[in-house]
Design a protein around this motif. Structure first.
Motif, mmCIF file in Angstrom:
data_model
loop_
_atom_site.group_PDB
_atom_site.id
_atom_site.type_symbol
_atom_site.label_atom_id
_atom_site.label_comp_id
_atom_site.label_asym_id
_atom_site.label_seq_id
_atom_site.Cartn_x
_atom_site.Cartn_y
_atom_site.Cartn_z
ATOM 1 N N MET A 1 -3.469 1.915 -3.657
ATOM 2 C CA MET A 1 -2.999 1.382 -2.155
ATOM 3 C C MET A 1 -2.045 0.374 -2.584
ATOM 4 O O MET A 1 -2.228 -0.621 -3.349
ATOM 5 C CB MET A 1 -4.440 0.747 -1.683
ATOM 6 N N ASN A 2 -1.047 0.297 -1.616
ATOM 7 C CA ASN A 2 -0.054 -0.901 -1.962
ATOM 8 C C ASN A 2 -0.414 -2.073 -1.106
ATOM 9 O O ASN A 2 -1.405 -1.959 -0.075
ATOM 10 C CB ASN A 2 1.445 -0.183 -1.324
ATOM 11 N N GLU A 3 0.296 -3.016 -1.306
ATOM 12 C CA GLU A 3 0.224 -4.250 -0.321
ATOM 13 C C GLU A 3 0.012 -3.961 1.139
ATOM 14 O O GLU A 3 -0.854 -4.595 1.919
ATOM 15 C CB GLU A 3 0.759 -5.230 -0.783
ATOM 16 N N ARG A 4 0.751 -3.285 1.622
ATOM 17 C CA ARG A 4 1.001 -3.000 3.328
ATOM 18 C C ARG A 4 -0.278 -2.294 3.538
ATOM 19 O O ARG A 4 -0.897 -2.774 4.740
ATOM 20 C CB ARG A 4 2.222 -2.172 3.420
ATOM 21 N N THR A 5 -0.926 -1.223 2.766
ATOM 22 C CA THR A 5 -1.882 -0.421 3.271
ATOM 23 C C THR A 5 -3.188 -1.494 3.246
ATOM 24 O O THR A 5 -4.058 -1.412 4.211
ATOM 25 C CB THR A 5 -2.112 0.707 2.260
ATOM 26 N N VAL A 6 -3.170 -2.204 2.109
ATOM 27 C CA VAL A 6 -4.296 -3.279 2.027
ATOM 28 C C VAL A 6 -4.495 -4.064 3.339
ATOM 29 O O VAL A 6 -5.494 -4.190 4.035
ATOM 30 C CB VAL A 6 -4.248 -3.772 0.767
ATOM 31 N N ALA A 7 -3.155 -4.744 3.679
ATOM 32 C CA ALA A 7 -3.166 -5.595 4.905
ATOM 33 C C ALA A 7 -3.614 -4.857 5.872
ATOM 34 O O ALA A 7 -4.302 -5.275 6.823
ATOM 35 C CB ALA A 7 -1.683 -6.055 4.917
#
Length: 90
Positions: A1-7
């Protein structure tokens, strides 16, 4: 998961907490009934949004937005619990 998805998933979790975290009602029976009815309606809305999102878009941002919209449409209308002040010093 990338940072944007986590956010986006964190935002969805925040929306769920916001929908289900209601202030306590006064001790009046009518206010307690209103509290539990509102909690039931909001829990149902959370469930419907999550199930619909899983089936259709799988976009947590859309689910979070939908949840916040539904929460705004179901505001708190009961009297809130207030701590009695006895005037004593603690």
């Amino acid at each position: 998961m990338n940072e944007r998805t986590v956010a986006a998933h964190v935002d969805l979790l925040d929306a769920i907490v916001g929908a289900l975290h209601l202030p306590l009602p006064s001790i009046a029976e009518a206010d307690e009934r209103l509290y539990y009815r509102l909690l039931e309606r909001r829990a149902l809305a959370v469930r419907v949004v999550i199930e619909s999102n899983r089936a259709v878009s799988r976009d947590p941002r859309l689910a979070a937005d939908a949840m916040r919209t539904l929460t705004a449409e179901e505001p708190v209308t009961y009297a809130l619990y207030e701590v009695e002040k006895d005037g004593g010093d603690w």
